[in-house]
Motif scaffolding. Structure first.
Motif, mmCIF file in Angstrom:
data_model
loop_
_atom_site.group_PDB
_atom_site.id
_atom_site.type_symbol
_atom_site.label_atom_id
_atom_site.label_comp_id
_atom_site.label_asym_id
_atom_site.label_seq_id
_atom_site.Cartn_x
_atom_site.Cartn_y
_atom_site.Cartn_z
ATOM 1 N N ARG A 1 -6.417 -4.767 -4.419
ATOM 2 C CA ARG A 1 -5.981 -5.388 -5.523
ATOM 3 C C ARG A 1 -4.514 -5.787 -5.631
ATOM 4 O O ARG A 1 -4.082 -6.907 -6.006
ATOM 5 N N ALA A 2 -3.851 -4.656 -4.903
ATOM 6 C CA ALA A 2 -2.325 -4.833 -5.015
ATOM 7 C C ALA A 2 -1.934 -6.224 -3.929
ATOM 8 O O ALA A 2 -0.749 -6.603 -4.374
ATOM 9 N N TRP B 1 -12.469 -7.991 0.105
ATOM 10 C CA TRP B 1 -13.312 -6.574 0.101
ATOM 11 C C TRP B 1 -14.930 -7.033 0.297
ATOM 12 O O TRP B 1 -15.380 -7.918 0.022
ATOM 13 N N GLU C 1 -11.296 4.778 -3.795
ATOM 14 C CA GLU C 1 -10.872 4.158 -4.976
ATOM 15 C C GLU C 1 -9.463 3.512 -4.638
ATOM 16 O O GLU C 1 -9.180 2.553 -5.229
ATOM 17 N N VAL C 2 -8.691 4.287 -4.072
ATOM 18 C CA VAL C 2 -7.461 3.977 -3.872
ATOM 19 C C VAL C 2 -7.372 2.724 -2.867
ATOM 20 O O VAL C 2 -6.417 1.866 -2.855
ATOM 21 N N VAL D 1 0.925 -1.333 0.087
ATOM 22 C CA VAL D 1 -0.149 -0.004 0.069
ATOM 23 C C VAL D 1 0.670 1.254 0.221
ATOM 24 O O VAL D 1 0.480 2.373 -0.558
ATOM 25 N N LEU E 1 1.230 3.421 -3.141
ATOM 26 C CA LEU E 1 -0.120 4.177 -3.468
ATOM 27 C C LEU E 1 -0.341 5.257 -2.543
ATOM 28 O O LEU E 1 -0.767 6.258 -3.134
ATOM 29 N N HIS F 1 -9.271 0.535 -2.733
ATOM 30 C CA HIS F 1 -9.934 -0.631 -3.445
ATOM 31 C C HIS F 1 -8.783 -1.113 -4.107
ATOM 32 O O HIS F 1 -8.398 -2.372 -4.402
ATOM 33 N N GLU F 2 -7.916 -0.111 -4.786
ATOM 34 C CA GLU F 2 -6.829 -0.381 -5.670
ATOM 35 C C GLU F 2 -5.596 -1.288 -4.765
ATOM 36 O O GLU F 2 -4.916 -2.069 -5.273
ATOM 37 N N ALA F 3 -5.615 -0.740 -3.286
ATOM 38 C CA ALA F 3 -4.399 -1.240 -2.576
ATOM 39 C C ALA F 3 -4.999 -2.716 -2.368
ATOM 40 O O ALA F 3 -4.230 -3.782 -2.171
ATOM 41 N N GLU G 1 1.944 8.085 -3.624
ATOM 42 C CA GLU G 1 1.451 8.663 -4.947
ATOM 43 C C GLU G 1 0.336 9.479 -4.566
ATOM 44 O O GLU G 1 0.052 10.569 -5.160
ATOM 45 N N LEU G 2 -0.757 9.185 -3.693
ATOM 46 C CA LEU G 2 -1.999 9.660 -3.413
ATOM 47 C C LEU G 2 -1.659 11.127 -2.704
ATOM 48 O O LEU G 2 -2.133 12.082 -2.731
#
Length: 273
Positions: free
Chosen positions: A263-264, A272, A256-257, A106, A109, A259-261, A112-113
């Motif tokens: 998937r990472a 989830w 959104e981030v 995480v 991400l 959820h992306e985390a 970057e966020l």
């Protein structure tokens, strides 16, 4: 995806007795050792005896006696200019593989966020009634926040903590609400019934939680949960000056981030809801 954060409710000032016990010194040896260990941080990895006395509030003779024992047990070590954390803390830290996996996945991400929004990003995991910070990202403003890697904050007073508490089964959450909850600012939600209602609303918002100057005066935060099998609930957040926060927009971004985390992370470790 629509996530609407409700407007802030009016709050009442903190009662005088909220700070009555803050200056009580610990009695047990374990509490005193913990106080000494907590005195170290990333900006001051080496401390003198005098600095440890000032930071812990313990008597000089007590600190000196405990230091000798902690050095013998490898919790601390002598170094140029004073004392530093010993190898035993590093060895135990290596056992937190699950938390390291979350941070490794995480962290990029989160950084970057933080760069994209200009806000301070945090990643934390729930530990009992507290959240423990696993990562922190941000520019110069980050130094103004009293958070650090490995540091703790009461879960009920932070967006991170409320997002994590809401991710638990309600019966488990109840255990955290049975004792009195401290107020850190006049806006902290410390009444159990009020906190129960807020956690219910957080569950309806896909886990998005907000903190409007509840942990630190002048600072607001938006968080979303990251549930990981085999570990305590985790969450990530964005923090900034309260008057400049756009809660609805940041809620969508953080979710959104999050959820992306998810998937990472390995699908064998994350799920989830």
């Amino acid at each position: 995806m629509t996530v609407t954060v409700p407007p802030a409710e009016r709050s009442t000032p903190a009662p005088r007795h909220a700070t009555e016990n803050r200056n009580a010194l610990p009695v047990s040896m374990i509490e005193r050792m913990t106080l000494i260990l907590d005195a170290f941080d990333v900006t001051t990895p080496t401390l003198t005896l005098l600095e440890l006395v000032e930071r812990t509030g313990l008597p000089r003779s007590t600190v000196h006696r405990i230091l000798d024992q902690m050095i013998r047990l490898r919790w601390l070590a002598h170094t140029t200019g004073g004392y530093r954390l010993g190898m035993r803390t590093l060895e135990l830290g290596g056992l937190t593989a699950d938390h390291n996996e979350i941070r490794d996945a995480v962290g990029p991400l989160l950084h970057e966020l933080s760069q994209r929004t200009g806000m301070v990003g945090h990643l934390a995991v729930l530990d009992g009634r507290d959240v423990v910070y696993l990562d922190k990202a941000g520019g110069r403003f980050a130094t103004a926040l009293p958070t650090r890697l490995g540091g703790r904050m009461p879960a009920h007073a932070t967006a991170l903590g409320k997002a994590a508490l809401a991710a638990l089964e309600p019966a488990i959450t109840e255990a955290a609400l049975r004792t009195r909850l401290p107020r850190l600012t006049p806006r902290t939600v410390s009444e159990p019934d009020a906190l129960r209602r807020e956690l219910a609303q957080i569950r309806l918002r896909q886990g998005v939680a907000v903190d409007r100057e509840e942990a630190v005066a002048g600072i607001a935060c938006v968080a979303a949960p990251l549930r990981v099998r085999g570990t305590a609930p985790a969450a990530l957040s964005l923090s900034g000056r309260a008057e400049a926060m756009s809660f609805d927009r940041l809620a969508r971004v953080v979710l959104e981030v999050a959820h992306e985390a998810g998937r990472a992370l390995s699908p064998h470790h994350a799920t989830w809801h």
